[in-house]
Design a protein around this motif. Structure first.
Motif, PDB file in Angstrom:
ATOM      1  N   GLY A 115     -22.927  24.460  69.884  1.00  0.00           N
ATOM      2  CA  GLY A 115     -22.488  25.549  70.739  1.00  0.00           C
ATOM      3  C   GLY A 115     -22.035  25.119  72.118  1.00  0.00           C
ATOM      4  O   GLY A 115     -21.591  25.956  72.913  1.00  0.00           O
ATOM      5  N   MET A 116     -22.115  23.830  72.418  1.00  0.00           N
ATOM      6  CA  MET A 116     -21.666  23.323  73.722  1.00  0.00           C
ATOM      7  C   MET A 116     -20.461  22.424  73.509  1.00  0.00           C
ATOM      8  O   MET A 116     -20.270  21.859  72.430  1.00  0.00           O
ATOM      9  CB  MET A 116     -22.788  22.571  74.433  1.00  0.00           C
ATOM     10  CG  MET A 116     -22.432  22.064  75.821  1.00  0.00           C
ATOM     11  SD  MET A 116     -23.884  21.538  76.791  1.00  0.00           S
ATOM     12  CE  MET A 116     -24.341  23.101  77.524  1.00  0.00           C
ATOM     13  N   THR A 117     -19.637  22.304  74.535  1.00  0.00           N
ATOM     14  CA  THR A 117     -18.447  21.463  74.455  1.00  0.00           C
ATOM     15  C   THR A 117     -18.586  20.254  75.366  1.00  0.00           C
ATOM     16  O   THR A 117     -19.408  20.231  76.280  1.00  0.00           O
ATOM     17  CB  THR A 117     -17.200  22.250  74.882  1.00  0.00           C
ATOM     18  OG1 THR A 117     -17.344  22.649  76.253  1.00  0.00           O
ATOM     19  CG2 THR A 117     -17.003  23.491  74.013  1.00  0.00           C
ATOM     20  N   GLY A 118     -17.740  19.273  75.118  1.00  0.00           N
ATOM     21  CA  GLY A 118     -17.753  18.082  75.952  1.00  0.00           C
ATOM     22  C   GLY A 118     -17.324  18.367  77.375  1.00  0.00           C
ATOM     23  O   GLY A 118     -17.898  17.835  78.325  1.00  0.00           O
ATOM     24  N   TYR A 119     -16.304  19.211  77.538  1.00  0.00           N
ATOM     25  CA  TYR A 119     -15.844  19.497  78.904  1.00  0.00           C
ATOM     26  C   TYR A 119     -16.904  20.233  79.699  1.00  0.00           C
ATOM     27  O   TYR A 119     -17.062  20.006  80.910  1.00  0.00           O
ATOM     28  CB  TYR A 119     -14.513  20.256  78.897  1.00  0.00           C
ATOM     29  CG  TYR A 119     -14.552  21.672  78.391  1.00  0.00           C
ATOM     30  CD1 TYR A 119     -14.884  22.728  79.243  1.00  0.00           C
ATOM     31  CD2 TYR A 119     -14.228  21.981  77.071  1.00  0.00           C
ATOM     32  CE1 TYR A 119     -14.908  24.043  78.778  1.00  0.00           C
ATOM     33  CE2 TYR A 119     -14.246  23.277  76.614  1.00  0.00           C
ATOM     34  CZ  TYR A 119     -14.583  24.302  77.467  1.00  0.00           C
ATOM     35  OH  TYR A 119     -14.604  25.608  77.005  1.00  0.00           O
ATOM     36  N   GLN A 120     -17.665  21.102  79.061  1.00  0.00           N
ATOM     37  CA  GLN A 120     -18.769  21.773  79.766  1.00  0.00           C
ATOM     38  C   GLN A 120     -19.803  20.763  80.223  1.00  0.00           C
ATOM     39  O   GLN A 120     -20.283  20.815  81.370  1.00  0.00           O
ATOM     40  CB  GLN A 120     -19.418  22.807  78.851  1.00  0.00           C
ATOM     41  CG  GLN A 120     -18.574  24.028  78.583  1.00  0.00           C
ATOM     42  CD  GLN A 120     -19.165  24.919  77.503  1.00  0.00           C
ATOM     43  OE1 GLN A 120     -19.836  24.436  76.577  1.00  0.00           O
ATOM     44  NE2 GLN A 120     -18.927  26.216  77.595  1.00  0.00           N
ATOM     45  N   MET A 121     -20.159  19.822  79.356  1.00  0.00           N
ATOM     46  CA  MET A 121     -21.152  18.815  79.700  1.00  0.00           C
ATOM     47  C   MET A 121     -20.701  17.981  80.891  1.00  0.00           C
ATOM     48  O   MET A 121     -21.462  17.721  81.825  1.00  0.00           O
ATOM     49  CB  MET A 121     -21.426  17.922  78.489  1.00  0.00           C
ATOM     50  CG  MET A 121     -22.095  18.636  77.321  1.00  0.00           C
ATOM     51  SD  MET A 121     -22.344  17.534  75.897  1.00  0.00           S
ATOM     52  CE  MET A 121     -23.608  16.425  76.536  1.00  0.00           C
ATOM     53  N   LEU A 122     -19.448  17.562  80.865  1.00  0.00           N
ATOM     54  CA  LEU A 122     -18.943  16.695  81.937  1.00  0.00           C
ATOM     55  C   LEU A 122     -18.876  17.423  83.275  1.00  0.00           C
ATOM     56  O   LEU A 122     -19.300  16.890  84.300  1.00  0.00           O
ATOM     57  CB  LEU A 122     -17.564  16.164  81.544  1.00  0.00           C
ATOM     58  CG  LEU A 122     -17.598  15.106  80.425  1.00  0.00           C
ATOM     59  CD1 LEU A 122     -16.228  14.963  79.777  1.00  0.00           C
ATOM     60  CD2 LEU A 122     -18.075  13.769  80.976  1.00  0.00           C
ATOM     61  N   GLU A 321     -32.103  12.272  82.957  1.00  0.00           N
ATOM     62  CA  GLU A 321     -31.773  13.397  83.851  1.00  0.00           C
ATOM     63  C   GLU A 321     -30.292  13.762  83.762  1.00  0.00           C
ATOM     64  O   GLU A 321     -29.931  14.949  83.787  1.00  0.00           O
ATOM     65  CB  GLU A 321     -32.120  13.035  85.297  1.00  0.00           C
ATOM     66  CG  GLU A 321     -31.834  14.191  86.280  1.00  0.00           C
ATOM     67  CD  GLU A 321     -32.075  13.809  87.714  1.00  0.00           C
ATOM     68  OE1 GLU A 321     -31.667  14.593  88.603  1.00  0.00           O
ATOM     69  OE2 GLU A 321     -32.672  12.741  87.981  1.00  0.00           O
ATOM     70  N   ILE A 322     -29.436  12.771  83.616  1.00  0.00           N
ATOM     71  CA  ILE A 322     -27.999  13.038  83.511  1.00  0.00           C
ATOM     72  C   ILE A 322     -27.715  13.810  82.226  1.00  0.00           C
ATOM     73  O   ILE A 322     -26.960  14.805  82.235  1.00  0.00           O
ATOM     74  CB  ILE A 322     -27.198  11.728  83.533  1.00  0.00           C
ATOM     75  CG1 ILE A 322     -27.490  10.947  84.809  1.00  0.00           C
ATOM     76  CG2 ILE A 322     -25.704  12.014  83.428  1.00  0.00           C
ATOM     77  CD1 ILE A 322     -26.958   9.540  84.808  1.00  0.00           C
ATOM     78  N   LEU A 323     -28.302  13.367  81.119  1.00  0.00           N
ATOM     79  CA  LEU A 323     -28.115  14.074  79.854  1.00  0.00           C
ATOM     80  C   LEU A 323     -28.602  15.506  79.949  1.00  0.00           C
ATOM     81  O   LEU A 323     -27.941  16.440  79.484  1.00  0.00           O
ATOM     82  CB  LEU A 323     -28.832  13.335  78.720  1.00  0.00           C
ATOM     83  CG  LEU A 323     -28.787  14.016  77.342  1.00  0.00           C
ATOM     84  CD1 LEU A 323     -27.362  14.210  76.881  1.00  0.00           C
ATOM     85  CD2 LEU A 323     -29.579  13.195  76.326  1.00  0.00           C
ATOM     86  N   ALA A 324     -29.749  15.704  80.584  1.00  0.00           N
ATOM     87  CA  ALA A 324     -30.289  17.055  80.713  1.00  0.00           C
ATOM     88  C   ALA A 324     -29.357  17.935  81.555  1.00  0.00           C
ATOM     89  O   ALA A 324     -29.133  19.107  81.223  1.00  0.00           O
ATOM     90  CB  ALA A 324     -31.671  17.006  81.356  1.00  0.00           C
ATOM     91  N   THR A 325     -28.801  17.370  82.616  1.00  0.00           N
ATOM     92  CA  THR A 325     -27.852  18.123  83.450  1.00  0.00           C
ATOM     93  C   THR A 325     -26.599  18.468  82.660  1.00  0.00           C
ATOM     94  O   THR A 325     -26.080  19.589  82.741  1.00  0.00           O
ATOM     95  CB  THR A 325     -27.468  17.323  84.704  1.00  0.00           C
ATOM     96  OG1 THR A 325     -28.664  17.000  85.424  1.00  0.00           O
ATOM     97  CG2 THR A 325     -26.549  18.128  85.607  1.00  0.00           C
ATOM     98  N   MET A 326     -26.107  17.514  81.914  1.00  0.00           N
ATOM     99  CA  MET A 326     -24.944  17.776  81.064  1.00  0.00           C
ATOM    100  C   MET A 326     -25.202  18.921  80.091  1.00  0.00           C
ATOM    101  O   MET A 326     -24.342  19.775  79.863  1.00  0.00           O
ATOM    102  CB  MET A 326     -24.573  16.512  80.266  1.00  0.00           C
ATOM    103  CG  MET A 326     -23.862  15.437  81.047  1.00  0.00           C
ATOM    104  SD  MET A 326     -23.392  14.052  79.974  1.00  0.00           S
ATOM    105  CE  MET A 326     -22.240  13.179  81.045  1.00  0.00           C
ATOM    106  N   GLN A 327     -26.396  18.938  79.547  1.00  0.00           N
ATOM    107  CA  GLN A 327     -26.754  19.959  78.563  1.00  0.00           C
ATOM    108  C   GLN A 327     -27.142  21.288  79.198  1.00  0.00           C
ATOM    109  O   GLN A 327     -27.517  22.231  78.499  1.00  0.00           O
ATOM    110  CB  GLN A 327     -27.880  19.447  77.673  1.00  0.00           C
ATOM    111  CG  GLN A 327     -27.452  18.259  76.809  1.00  0.00           C
ATOM    112  CD  GLN A 327     -28.608  17.685  76.001  1.00  0.00           C
ATOM    113  OE1 GLN A 327     -29.794  17.878  76.347  1.00  0.00           O
ATOM    114  NE2 GLN A 327     -28.303  16.969  74.932  1.00  0.00           N
ATOM    115  N   GLY A 328     -27.060  21.363  80.531  1.00  0.00           N
ATOM    116  CA  GLY A 328     -27.343  22.613  81.217  1.00  0.00           C
ATOM    117  C   GLY A 328     -28.805  22.921  81.379  1.00  0.00           C
ATOM    118  O   GLY A 328     -29.202  24.059  81.615  1.00  0.00           O
ATOM    119  N   GLN A 329     -29.637  21.896  81.295  1.00  0.00           N
ATOM    120  CA  GLN A 329     -31.080  22.092  81.408  1.00  0.00           C
ATOM    121  C   GLN A 329     -31.544  22.038  82.873  1.00  0.00           C
ATOM    122  O   GLN A 329     -30.908  21.387  83.689  1.00  0.00           O
ATOM    123  CB  GLN A 329     -31.824  21.041  80.597  1.00  0.00           C
ATOM    124  CG  GLN A 329     -31.480  21.089  79.106  1.00  0.00           C
ATOM    125  CD  GLN A 329     -32.157  19.975  78.329  1.00  0.00           C
ATOM    126  OE1 GLN A 329     -33.128  19.366  78.771  1.00  0.00           O
ATOM    127  NE2 GLN A 329     -31.636  19.681  77.147  1.00  0.00           N
TER     128      GLN A 329
END
Length: 329
Positions: A115-122, A321-329
């Motif tokens: 349900g998430m996209t790459g551009y949203q994560m970046l 932490e970067i992955l979590a931020t990308m995932q909107g956490q």
């Protein structure tokens, strides 16, 4: 006499206005290394070019130099932008993986939640974590490809064991780590070299998105495609020289801003995904192809390895932490 003078003055005033407008017009050079028929044109380049021209009232033009016209090396796209050879350039982060270790988390297998996209994560992580990976430039778009698949010549992939000892082309360090974990030898090369490498046997297969089959005519040399393994994605960027951006007037900057960012990134990712779906459908229709939809059991076998690769890569770079931020956490 006054009426005649007035009539003569009108064209002169119009000419002066036209001259002033022309003098203030600015042309930006946009470079990329693929043909104009590549998906990047319709998905990203054309919307940016047309939008900027319209919203700047014609005072800002973007001239496109495809196919390496401003320099043939795909790996040097970012440097060309920094040096001002191009004002804007499109490229793959994986080609210079050492510059984009944090951004390329988006490429890792299993990093992108459903349900998430790459551009949203970046864009979620850009301001907090990624700005230092884009020195001297402003990202106009950042996005990820469709899921990677196996594209093979004369070999059919069902299990991790099928990759043992094979030479597999990869686009960067993330997919390279995955191939190493599967027992294959990763071979990094620009996409434009894949055709000849497959044809001559320099490589046995490719890990990339299905859209590349269309863009680089890989179906002329490949004949087997395995879909469903957790192989991650590919990250793309479109960047602009920061000094050049700062030299523009307010109207021109506003035109760039309006037609870039998350919306342009969205167009890019949607374009890649749409072309991938069309390409896979076409491959299925050709009886000379073997298209493998991996079973749930086969997918799990790949996922176990992929999850460990992602865990190890994230731990090595302290990137939780970067992955979590990308995932909107």
């Amino acid at each position: 006499m006054n009426m005649i003078a007035g009539r003569l003055a009108l064209p002169t005033a119009a000419l002066m206005l036209l001259t002033a407008t022309t003098a203030s017009a600015e042309t930006l050079k946009l470079a990329h290394f693929v043909s104009p028929a590549h998906v990047v044109t319709a998905s990203v380049v054309d919307p940016l070019v047309k939008g900027v021209a319209a919203d700047s009232n014609g005072t800002l033009e973007i001239k496109v130099y495809p196919g390496g016209e401003l320099g043939a090396g795909p790996l040097e796209q970012y440097v060309r932008t920094l040096q001002g050879v191009a004002d804007i350039a499109w490229g793959l982060s994986g080609y210079t993986s050492s510059q984009f270790p944090k951004s390329m988390i988006v490429e890792m297998p299993g990093a992108m939640p459903a349900g998430m996209t790459g551009y949203q994560m970046l864009w979620n992580a850009y301001e907090k974590h990624l700005t230092d990976e884009f020195p001297g430039t402003i990202p106009l778009a950042m996005w990820a490809s469709e899921p990677n698949i196996f594209i093979m010549k004369d070999r059919v992939i069902h299990t991790p064991e099928d990759l043992k000892g094979l030479k597999m082309r990869v686009s960067g360090s993330v997919s390279g780590a995955m191939m190493t974990a599967l027992g294959a030898t990763p071979v990094q090369m620009p996409a434009g070299q894949i055709y000849n490498a497959l044809q001559t046997g320099l490589i046995d297969g490719v890990v990339t998105g299905a859209s590349a089959v269309n863009d680089f005519k890989l179906d002329e040399v490949a004949n087997s495609y395995s879909i469903g393994a957790s192989l991650g994605h590919i990250m793309f960027y479109l960047v602009m020289n920061e000094a050049k951006y700062n030299s523009l007037d307010d109207v021109q900057k506003a035109a760039i801003d309006k037609n870039s960012g998350i919306e342009l990134s969205k167009l890019g990712e949607e374009g890649w995904n749409a072309l991938a779906a069309e390409t896979i459908a076409r491959l299925r229709e050709d009886e000379s192809n073997t298209v493998v939809d991996l079973t749930a059991e086969e997918i799990t076998a790949f996922r176990v390895i992929a999850d460990q690769v992602r865990t190890d890569l994230i731990a090595a770079m302290d990137g939780a932490e970067i992955l979590a931020t990308m995932q909107g956490q």
